[in-house]
Write an enzyme that holds these catalytic residues in place. Structure first.
Site, PDB file in Angstrom:
ATOM      1  N   ARG A   1      33.576 200.282 -10.468  1.00  0.00           N
ATOM      2  CA  ARG A   1      33.264 198.913 -10.676  1.00  0.00           C
ATOM      3  C   ARG A   1      32.178 198.561  -9.657  1.00  0.00           C
ATOM      4  NH1 ARG A   1      38.813 196.670 -12.238  1.00  0.00           N
ATOM      5  NH2 ARG A   1      38.303 194.755 -11.402  1.00  0.00           N
TER       6      ARG A   1
ATOM      7  N   TYR B   1      28.851 196.503 -10.856  1.00  0.00           N
ATOM      8  CA  TYR B   1      29.109 195.071 -10.592  1.00  0.00           C
ATOM      9  C   TYR B   1      29.283 194.439  -9.473  1.00  0.00           C
ATOM     10  CZ  TYR B   1      31.173 190.560 -12.420  1.00  0.00           C
ATOM     11  OH  TYR B   1      31.238 188.986 -12.745  1.00  0.00           O
TER      12      TYR B   1
ATOM     13  N   GLU C   1      28.526 195.716  -6.365  1.00  0.00           N
ATOM     14  CA  GLU C   1      27.274 195.777  -5.508  1.00  0.00           C
ATOM     15  C   GLU C   1      26.261 194.705  -6.119  1.00  0.00           C
ATOM     16  OE1 GLU C   1      27.543 196.607  -2.850  1.00  0.00           O
ATOM     17  OE2 GLU C   1      29.165 198.248  -2.491  1.00  0.00           O
TER      18      GLU C   1
ATOM     19  N   GLY D   1      49.277 200.561 -14.994  1.00  0.00           N
ATOM     20  CA  GLY D   1      49.928 200.862 -13.644  1.00  0.00           C
ATOM     21  C   GLY D   1      51.479 200.283 -14.108  1.00  0.00           C
TER      22      GLY D   1
ATOM     23  N   GLN E   1      50.129 194.753  -9.668  1.00  0.00           N
ATOM     24  CA  GLN E   1      48.947 194.170  -9.316  1.00  0.00           C
ATOM     25  C   GLN E   1      49.074 192.603  -9.477  1.00  0.00           C
ATOM     26  OE1 GLN E   1      49.074 196.134 -11.682  1.00  0.00           O
ATOM     27  NE2 GLN E   1      47.543 196.170 -13.144  1.00  0.00           N
TER      28      GLN E   1
HETATM   29  N1  UDP Z   1      45.132 195.028 -17.445  1.00  0.00           N
HETATM   30  C1  UDP Z   1      46.017 195.230 -17.903  1.00  0.00           C
HETATM   31  N2  UDP Z   1      46.194 195.506 -19.212  1.00  0.00           N
HETATM   32  C2  UDP Z   1      44.949 195.301 -20.083  1.00  0.00           C
HETATM   33  C3  UDP Z   1      43.741 194.972 -19.641  1.00  0.00           C
HETATM   34  C4  UDP Z   1      43.862 194.597 -18.007  1.00  0.00           C
HETATM   35  O1  UDP Z   1      47.234 195.509 -17.232  1.00  0.00           O
HETATM   36  O2  UDP Z   1      44.801 195.661 -21.340  1.00  0.00           O
HETATM   37  C5  UDP Z   1      45.178 194.522 -15.947  1.00  0.00           C
HETATM   38  C6  UDP Z   1      44.115 195.221 -15.167  1.00  0.00           C
HETATM   39  O3  UDP Z   1      44.498 196.638 -14.744  1.00  0.00           O
HETATM   40  C7  UDP Z   1      43.826 194.202 -13.934  1.00  0.00           C
HETATM   41  C8  UDP Z   1      44.412 192.824 -14.366  1.00  0.00           C
HETATM   42  O4  UDP Z   1      44.988 193.111 -15.946  1.00  0.00           O
HETATM   43  O5  UDP Z   1      45.011 194.536 -12.948  1.00  0.00           O
HETATM   44  C9  UDP Z   1      43.050 192.173 -14.858  1.00  0.00           C
HETATM   45  O6  UDP Z   1      42.250 192.713 -15.459  1.00  0.00           O
HETATM   46  P1  UDP Z   1      40.863 192.319 -16.115  1.00  0.00           P
HETATM   47  O7  UDP Z   1      40.038 193.177 -16.766  1.00  0.00           O
HETATM   48  O8  UDP Z   1      41.049 190.891 -16.900  1.00  0.00           O
HETATM   49  O9  UDP Z   1      40.016 191.591 -14.761  1.00  0.00           O
HETATM   50  P2  UDP Z   1      39.786 192.027 -13.440  1.00  0.00           P
HETATM   51  O10 UDP Z   1      40.774 191.104 -12.643  1.00  0.00           O
HETATM   52  O11 UDP Z   1      40.401 193.456 -12.920  1.00  0.00           O
HETATM   53  O12 UDP Z   1      38.482 191.665 -12.973  1.00  0.00           O
END
Ligand code: UDP
Length: 323
Positions: A156, A159, A161, A219, A223
């Site tokens: 990441r 993006y 940085e 996961g 989160q």
């Molecule tokens: N996420 C998920 N399943 C997916 C896509 C994203 O569980 O199919 C999770 C991702 O790991 C993160 C959260 O949803 O914890 C938000 O992800 P997103 O890609 O929308 O943006 P971020 O907030 O990470 O920039």
């Protein structure tokens, strides 16, 4: 005297806004709002992640002009400009993994060109920054004073940085060249015109649920994120540009939930038969994220109004036409 005349000339005509990334999700909604508020808009996009469909309804609108260009290249406009809104960038983790160099270039060189345009035109400049500058935050919720916890060399980093550099460059132009600048730190936002395959959680979950396919929670889904409806976000950003506040400001929705709860919401809202499946958590995925919006509340008198259920109804209706 010349400055006074310039100001008078500005007040007597329609304001002109340049929107970089105008064919993107946020850029196109911003363009619509500016046109509705009487601006003439010059939209710039190279369609790397933007979509012409997002601005197709503006074809024939005399207040809208479109230039297909990569914003990392010199921007020449032979007309006055009052506001520059710099929104061009791949913005989903999936997109910036696919385009890491373009992401770094648009955040650095593209911001330089957009600031150069604002300086030349004596226009006000707004940078679309991001909650990603906080990285995997150790402060919660995140106030603007928090400096972040970013892995510069992780997936990441390109993006995060680039946007951190963009903020630094914006402040340098403000201090050195006295450009009137604004920096908005945008938290997770959703709504119509998100790209179905941009990999972000909202399009991913909604399209999976609409197809009754497994909903992929990364996961354990513990989160957290907080989701702001696009109309709320754009209103906040407009107010920030029109304010006198020149330090970074968070705009987002502070209603926080786990990704697993969010998956359940989507399954419920779509009346889907999907079940949840768990997939590996991507590297450096922030564990928690929620904006502290005290500044937006007090300075802009702004806070989000659209409840998740209503925002999801409109978003799901849009995605139904796309899946
Ligand atoms: N996420 C998920 N399943 C997916 C896509 C994203 O569980 O199919 C999770 C991702 O790991 C993160 C959260 O949803 O914890 C938000 O992800 P997103 O890609 O929308 O943006 P971020 O907030 O990470 O920039």
């Amino acid at each position: 005297m010349r400055a006074n005349n310039n100001n008078k000339a500005r007040r007597s005509r329609q304001p002109v806004s340049v929107v970089t990334g105008a064919a993107g999700f946020l850029g196109s909604h911003l363009t619509d709002l500016l046109l509705a508020r009487g601006h003439r808009v010059i939209g710039i996009d190279n369609f790397i992640t933007g979509n012409v469909q997002n601005i197709a309804h503006l074809g024939g609108n005399p207040a809208f002009k479109f230039i297909q260009q990569d914003v990392t290249e010199f921007l020449f406009l032979n007309e006055p400009v009052d506001f520059v809104w710099h929104f061009a960038s791949p913005a989903s983790p999936f997109d910036y993994l696919n385009f890491p160099i373009q992401t770094l270039k648009v955040g650095s060189l593209g911001t330089h060109k957009a600031l150069g345009l604002a300086k030349e035109k004596k226009a006000r400049f707004l940078l679309a920054s991001t909650s990603e500058i906080y990285g995997d935050p150790l402060a919660h919720p995140q106030p603007e004073e928090y400096w972040g916890n970013v892995n510069p060399i992780g997936p990441r980093g390109c993006y995060d940085e680039a946007k951190r550099f963009a903020e630094a460059l914006t402040m340098a132009y403000h201090r050195e060249h006295k450009v009137a600048t604004r920096i908005v730190r945008i938290f997770n936002t959703y709504g119509p015109r998100m790209r179905l395959n941009d990999g972000r959680v909202v399009p991913a979950f909604v399209s999976q649920a609409l197809k009754n396919k497994p909903v992929t929670v990364f996961g354990e889904g513990k989160q957290t994120r907080s989701f702001c409806y696009v109309s709320d976000l754009i209103e906040g950003i407009y107010r920030l540009m029109m304010s006198r506040y020149d330090l970074p400001m968070n705009i987002g929705n502070p209603a926080e939930m786990t990704v697993r709860q969010f998956a359940e919401e989507i399954i419920h809202a779509t009346k889907s038969r999907s079940r949840i499946v768990f997939k590996p958590l991507p590297q450096d995925d922030p564990k928690q994220r929620r904006p502290d919006i005290t500044k937006a509340r007090t300075i802009l008198k702004w806070e989000p109004k659209v409840p998740l259920a209503r925002g999801l109804t409109d978003t799901i209706a849009y995605f139904r036409t796309k899946v």
